[in-house]
Write a protein that holds these residues in place. Structure first.
Motif, PDB file in Angstrom:
ATOM      1  N   GLU A 246       0.813  -1.213   0.000  1.00 46.12           N
ATOM      2  CA  GLU A 246       0.000   0.000   0.000  1.00 46.12           C
ATOM      3  C   GLU A 246       0.851   1.270   0.000  1.00 46.12           C
ATOM      4  O   GLU A 246       0.361   2.350  -0.324  1.00 46.12           O
ATOM      5  CB  GLU A 246      -0.927   0.004   1.207  1.00 46.12           C
ATOM      6  N   ASP A 247       2.137   1.139   0.341  1.00 48.08           N
ATOM      7  CA  ASP A 247       3.027   2.291   0.416  1.00 48.08           C
ATOM      8  C   ASP A 247       3.710   2.618  -0.903  1.00 48.08           C
ATOM      9  O   ASP A 247       4.356   3.650  -1.029  1.00 48.08           O
ATOM     10  CB  ASP A 247       4.091   2.059   1.489  1.00 48.08           C
ATOM     11  N   ILE A 248       3.559   1.756  -1.909  1.00 49.13           N
ATOM     12  CA  ILE A 248       4.187   1.946  -3.217  1.00 49.13           C
ATOM     13  C   ILE A 248       3.090   2.064  -4.271  1.00 49.13           C
ATOM     14  O   ILE A 248       2.194   1.223  -4.327  1.00 49.13           O
ATOM     15  CB  ILE A 248       5.123   0.764  -3.556  1.00 49.13           C
ATOM     16  N   PRO A 249       3.149   3.090  -5.133  1.00 47.60           N
ATOM     17  CA  PRO A 249       2.123   3.222  -6.170  1.00 47.60           C
ATOM     18  C   PRO A 249       2.111   2.010  -7.098  1.00 47.60           C
ATOM     19  O   PRO A 249       3.151   1.421  -7.385  1.00 47.60           O
ATOM     20  CB  PRO A 249       2.531   4.470  -6.948  1.00 47.60           C
ATOM     21  N   HIS A 250       0.932   1.653  -7.550  1.00 49.01           N
ATOM     22  CA  HIS A 250       0.757   0.522  -8.454  1.00 49.01           C
ATOM     23  C   HIS A 250      -0.091   0.979  -9.630  1.00 49.01           C
ATOM     24  O   HIS A 250      -1.123   1.632  -9.442  1.00 49.01           O
ATOM     25  CB  HIS A 250       0.080  -0.630  -7.709  1.00 49.01           C
ATOM     26  N   SER A 251       0.327   0.654 -10.843  1.00 49.73           N
ATOM     27  CA  SER A 251      -0.346   1.167 -12.046  1.00 49.73           C
ATOM     28  C   SER A 251      -1.822   0.785 -12.107  1.00 49.73           C
ATOM     29  O   SER A 251      -2.660   1.601 -12.509  1.00 49.73           O
ATOM     30  CB  SER A 251       0.383   0.699 -13.306  1.00 49.73           C
ATOM     31  N   ALA A 252      -2.182  -0.426 -11.715  1.00 46.34           N
ATOM     32  CA  ALA A 252      -3.592  -0.842 -11.765  1.00 46.34           C
ATOM     33  C   ALA A 252      -4.431  -0.046 -10.772  1.00 46.34           C
ATOM     34  O   ALA A 252      -5.567   0.336 -11.066  1.00 46.34           O
ATOM     35  CB  ALA A 252      -3.717  -2.342 -11.492  1.00 46.34           C
ATOM     36  N   ARG A 253      -3.877   0.234  -9.613  1.00 47.63           N
ATOM     37  CA  ARG A 253      -4.623   1.027  -8.626  1.00 47.63           C
ATOM     38  C   ARG A 253      -4.684   2.496  -9.032  1.00 47.63           C
ATOM     39  O   ARG A 253      -5.672   3.182  -8.771  1.00 47.63           O
ATOM     40  CB  ARG A 253      -4.008   0.862  -7.233  1.00 47.63           C
TER      41      ARG A 253
ATOM     42  N   ILE B 227      -7.620  -3.977 -12.165  1.00 46.05           N
ATOM     43  CA  ILE B 227      -8.547  -4.118 -11.040  1.00 46.05           C
ATOM     44  C   ILE B 227      -9.968  -3.940 -11.560  1.00 46.05           C
ATOM     45  O   ILE B 227     -10.254  -2.978 -12.270  1.00 46.05           O
ATOM     46  CB  ILE B 227      -8.224  -3.096  -9.943  1.00 46.05           C
ATOM     47  N   PRO B 228     -10.869  -4.845 -11.216  1.00 46.43           N
ATOM     48  CA  PRO B 228     -12.247  -4.731 -11.703  1.00 46.43           C
ATOM     49  C   PRO B 228     -12.903  -3.419 -11.287  1.00 46.43           C
ATOM     50  O   PRO B 228     -12.817  -3.007 -10.135  1.00 46.43           O
ATOM     51  CB  PRO B 228     -12.954  -5.917 -11.035  1.00 46.43           C
ATOM     52  N   THR B 229     -13.513  -2.766 -12.260  1.00 50.63           N
ATOM     53  CA  THR B 229     -14.243  -1.524 -12.020  1.00 50.63           C
ATOM     54  C   THR B 229     -15.631  -1.689 -12.619  1.00 50.63           C
ATOM     55  O   THR B 229     -15.778  -2.010 -13.784  1.00 50.63           O
ATOM     56  CB  THR B 229     -13.522  -0.335 -12.689  1.00 50.63           C
ATOM     57  N   SER B 230     -16.643  -1.468 -11.822  1.00 49.64           N
ATOM     58  CA  SER B 230     -18.015  -1.675 -12.273  1.00 49.64           C
ATOM     59  C   SER B 230     -18.511  -0.484 -13.094  1.00 49.64           C
ATOM     60  O   SER B 230     -18.245   0.660 -12.729  1.00 49.64           O
ATOM     61  CB  SER B 230     -18.911  -1.885 -11.051  1.00 49.64           C
ATOM     62  N   PRO B 231     -19.205  -0.759 -14.209  1.00 54.29           N
ATOM     63  CA  PRO B 231     -19.477  -2.103 -14.712  1.00 54.29           C
ATOM     64  C   PRO B 231     -18.274  -2.645 -15.473  1.00 54.29           C
ATOM     65  O   PRO B 231     -17.673  -1.955 -16.272  1.00 54.29           O
ATOM     66  CB  PRO B 231     -20.675  -1.903 -15.636  1.00 54.29           C
ATOM     67  N   ASN B 232     -17.949  -3.895 -15.204  1.00 55.78           N
ATOM     68  CA  ASN B 232     -16.842  -4.537 -15.876  1.00 55.78           C
ATOM     69  C   ASN B 232     -17.367  -5.340 -17.051  1.00 55.78           C
ATOM     70  O   ASN B 232     -18.573  -5.468 -17.243  1.00 55.78           O
ATOM     71  CB  ASN B 232     -16.068  -5.424 -14.896  1.00 55.78           C
ATOM     72  N   LEU B 233     -16.459  -5.907 -17.839  1.00 57.35           N
ATOM     73  CA  LEU B 233     -16.822  -6.604 -19.061  1.00 57.35           C
ATOM     74  C   LEU B 233     -17.924  -7.635 -18.838  1.00 57.35           C
ATOM     75  O   LEU B 233     -18.904  -7.668 -19.576  1.00 57.35           O
ATOM     76  CB  LEU B 233     -15.572  -7.261 -19.651  1.00 57.35           C
ATOM     77  N   HIS B 234     -17.799  -8.471 -17.819  1.00 55.12           N
ATOM     78  CA  HIS B 234     -18.802  -9.520 -17.608  1.00 55.12           C
ATOM     79  C   HIS B 234     -20.165  -8.939 -17.254  1.00 55.12           C
ATOM     80  O   HIS B 234     -21.192  -9.483 -17.644  1.00 55.12           O
ATOM     81  CB  HIS B 234     -18.334 -10.524 -16.543  1.00 55.12           C
ATOM     82  N   GLU B 235     -20.186  -7.824 -16.529  1.00 54.75           N
ATOM     83  CA  GLU B 235     -21.469  -7.210 -16.170  1.00 54.75           C
ATOM     84  C   GLU B 235     -22.182  -6.677 -17.413  1.00 54.75           C
ATOM     85  O   GLU B 235     -23.402  -6.808 -17.544  1.00 54.75           O
ATOM     86  CB  GLU B 235     -21.251  -6.083 -15.163  1.00 54.75           C
ATOM     87  N   ILE B 236     -21.433  -6.097 -18.315  1.00 56.91           N
ATOM     88  CA  ILE B 236     -22.019  -5.561 -19.547  1.00 56.91           C
ATOM     89  C   ILE B 236     -22.494  -6.699 -20.443  1.00 56.91           C
ATOM     90  O   ILE B 236     -23.625  -6.705 -20.918  1.00 56.91           O
ATOM     91  CB  ILE B 236     -20.995  -4.678 -20.281  1.00 56.91           C
ATOM     92  N   ALA B 237     -21.615  -7.683 -20.674  1.00 60.99           N
ATOM     93  CA  ALA B 237     -21.966  -8.795 -21.559  1.00 60.99           C
ATOM     94  C   ALA B 237     -23.132  -9.603 -20.996  1.00 60.99           C
ATOM     95  O   ALA B 237     -24.076  -9.939 -21.725  1.00 60.99           O
ATOM     96  CB  ALA B 237     -20.760  -9.706 -21.773  1.00 60.99           C
ATOM     97  N   GLN B 238     -23.103  -9.915 -19.706  1.00 67.52           N
ATOM     98  CA  GLN B 238     -24.141 -10.769 -19.126  1.00 67.52           C
ATOM     99  C   GLN B 238     -25.446 -10.017 -18.877  1.00 67.52           C
ATOM    100  O   GLN B 238     -26.486 -10.641 -18.723  1.00 67.52           O
ATOM    101  CB  GLN B 238     -23.617 -11.433 -17.852  1.00 67.52           C
ATOM    102  N   ARG B 239     -25.417  -8.702 -18.911  1.00 69.54           N
ATOM    103  CA  ARG B 239     -26.655  -7.930 -18.851  1.00 69.54           C
ATOM    104  C   ARG B 239     -27.440  -8.146 -20.150  1.00 69.54           C
ATOM    105  O   ARG B 239     -28.657  -8.240 -20.138  1.00 69.54           O
ATOM    106  CB  ARG B 239     -26.334  -6.450 -18.664  1.00 69.54           C
TER     107      ARG B 239
END
Length: 133
Positions: free
Chosen positions: A18-25, A88-100
């Motif tokens: 948590e103390d080091i920046p991470h590109s996905a976050r 990192i999953p961010t809503s809506p993510n791919l599965h939420e859109i496709a499965q909707r």
């Protein structure tokens, strides 16, 4: 630290650092997500000072993903999706859109980052008819 089950099913420890920046976050921060820490926000703000449109680029990237998946599932009849470099999953993510649109759609998320895997296992669930892994 959080425990994470590897491919063998054995739990292994993943240090979220948590103390080091991470590109996905940082990307999560640009999208207005909640899965980032002070170090990520600080680094993201430093990047925004140099590239002020980063937040816009990230949001436009997500908007394109949403439009493309919606079209593929609704109009083209695609029922299997692979998301390489998931982040990192961010809503809506791919599965939420496709499965909707198509509840039976199957989605495979691929990323080699253990930090992303920890977040994905906690956040990704699909419909009973489809499948998300």
């Amino acid at each position: 630290m959080q425990a994470d089950a590897g491919t063998s099913g054995r739990a292994r420890s993943v240090d979220l650092r948590e103390d080091i920046p991470h590109s996905a976050r940082m990307y999560d921060y640009y999208l207005g997500g909640k899965d980032n820490y002070a170090a990520d926000r600080e680094a993201a703000e430093q990047a925004l000072a140099v590239f002020p449109h980063l937040r816009t680029y990230a949001r436009q990237n997500r908007a394109f993903l949403h439009r493309a998946v919606r079209y593929l599932a609704a109009e083209a009849g695609v029922r299997q999706f692979v998301d390489v470099g998931t982040g990192i999953p961010t809503s809506p993510n791919l599965h939420e859109i496709a499965q909707r649109v198509a509840p039976d759609a199957r989605i495979v998320y691929v990323d080699n980052d253990p930090i992303v895997l920890v977040h994905a296992r906690a956040l990704l669930t699909g419909t009973p008819q489809g499948r998300t892994v």
